[in-house]
Scaffold this motif. Structure first.
Motif, PDB file in Angstrom:
ATOM      1  N   GLN A  78       0.846  -1.187   0.000  1.00 29.25           N
ATOM      2  CA  GLN A  78       0.000   0.000   0.000  1.00 29.25           C
ATOM      3  C   GLN A  78       0.880   1.235   0.000  1.00 29.25           C
ATOM      4  O   GLN A  78       1.953   1.262   0.600  1.00 29.25           O
ATOM      5  N   GLN A  79       0.409   2.246  -0.658  1.00 29.56           N
ATOM      6  CA  GLN A  79       1.172   3.481  -0.726  1.00 29.56           C
ATOM      7  C   GLN A  79       0.566   4.493   0.233  1.00 29.56           C
ATOM      8  O   GLN A  79      -0.639   4.558   0.403  1.00 29.56           O
ATOM      9  N   LEU A  80       1.438   5.283   0.835  1.00 32.66           N
ATOM     10  CA  LEU A  80       1.004   6.300   1.775  1.00 32.66           C
ATOM     11  C   LEU A  80       1.335   7.661   1.180  1.00 32.66           C
ATOM     12  O   LEU A  80       2.495   7.944   0.854  1.00 32.66           O
ATOM     13  N   TYR A  81       0.336   8.481   1.021  1.00 26.88           N
ATOM     14  CA  TYR A  81       0.533   9.816   0.476  1.00 26.88           C
ATOM     15  C   TYR A  81       0.332  10.835   1.593  1.00 26.88           C
ATOM     16  O   TYR A  81      -0.647  10.774   2.321  1.00 26.88           O
ATOM     17  N   GLU A  82       1.253  11.758   1.702  1.00 23.64           N
ATOM     18  CA  GLU A  82       1.122  12.844   2.674  1.00 23.64           C
ATOM     19  C   GLU A  82       0.921  14.131   1.923  1.00 23.64           C
ATOM     20  O   GLU A  82       1.765  14.528   1.122  1.00 23.64           O
ATOM     21  N   TRP A  83      -0.216  14.770   2.185  1.00 20.72           N
ATOM     22  CA  TRP A  83      -0.519  16.029   1.512  1.00 20.72           C
ATOM     23  C   TRP A  83      -0.123  17.170   2.421  1.00 20.72           C
ATOM     24  O   TRP A  83      -0.553  17.253   3.557  1.00 20.72           O
ATOM     25  N   ARG A  84       0.679  18.042   1.921  1.00 20.36           N
ATOM     26  CA  ARG A  84       1.110  19.205   2.700  1.00 20.36           C
ATOM     27  C   ARG A  84       0.950  20.461   1.850  1.00 20.36           C
ATOM     28  O   ARG A  84       1.067  20.411   0.644  1.00 20.36           O
TER      29      ARG A  84
END
Length: 88
Positions: A78-84
């Motif tokens: 699974q990929q983890l995306y962090e939106w900043r």
């Protein structure tokens, strides 16, 4: 009937399977027939038939490919995306 690949980059296909799958199904069928005739052991022929069904190719994809991609997405990688917010 041997079908030549259209773009020369895709894998060779014989009827509904790739040539590698035909080899695996052939060896599995041989082992299955020996297991059934010599020992009366039925599971290898069931596994071979299930593999043959799951590797049928239609428009360059198979059910087994879809299951691998789904397991990789939901279980394995699974990929983890962090939106900043970008700081200006």
């Amino acid at each position: 009937m041997y079908i030549y690949p259209y773009n020369l980059k895709s894998k060779a296909v014989l009827w509904l399977w790739q040539l590698r799958d035909i080899g695996v199904i052939g060896v599995g069928a041989l082992v299955s027939v020996l297991a059934v005739t010599q020992a009366g052991f039925l599971p290898p022929i069931v596994v071979t038939a299930a593999y043959a069904f799951l590797t049928i190719r239609f428009e360059d994809t198979s059910i087994l490919d879809f299951l691998r991609y789904a397991c990789a997405f939901f279980i394995g990688r699974q990929q983890l995306y962090e939106w900043r917010m970008a700081h200006e």
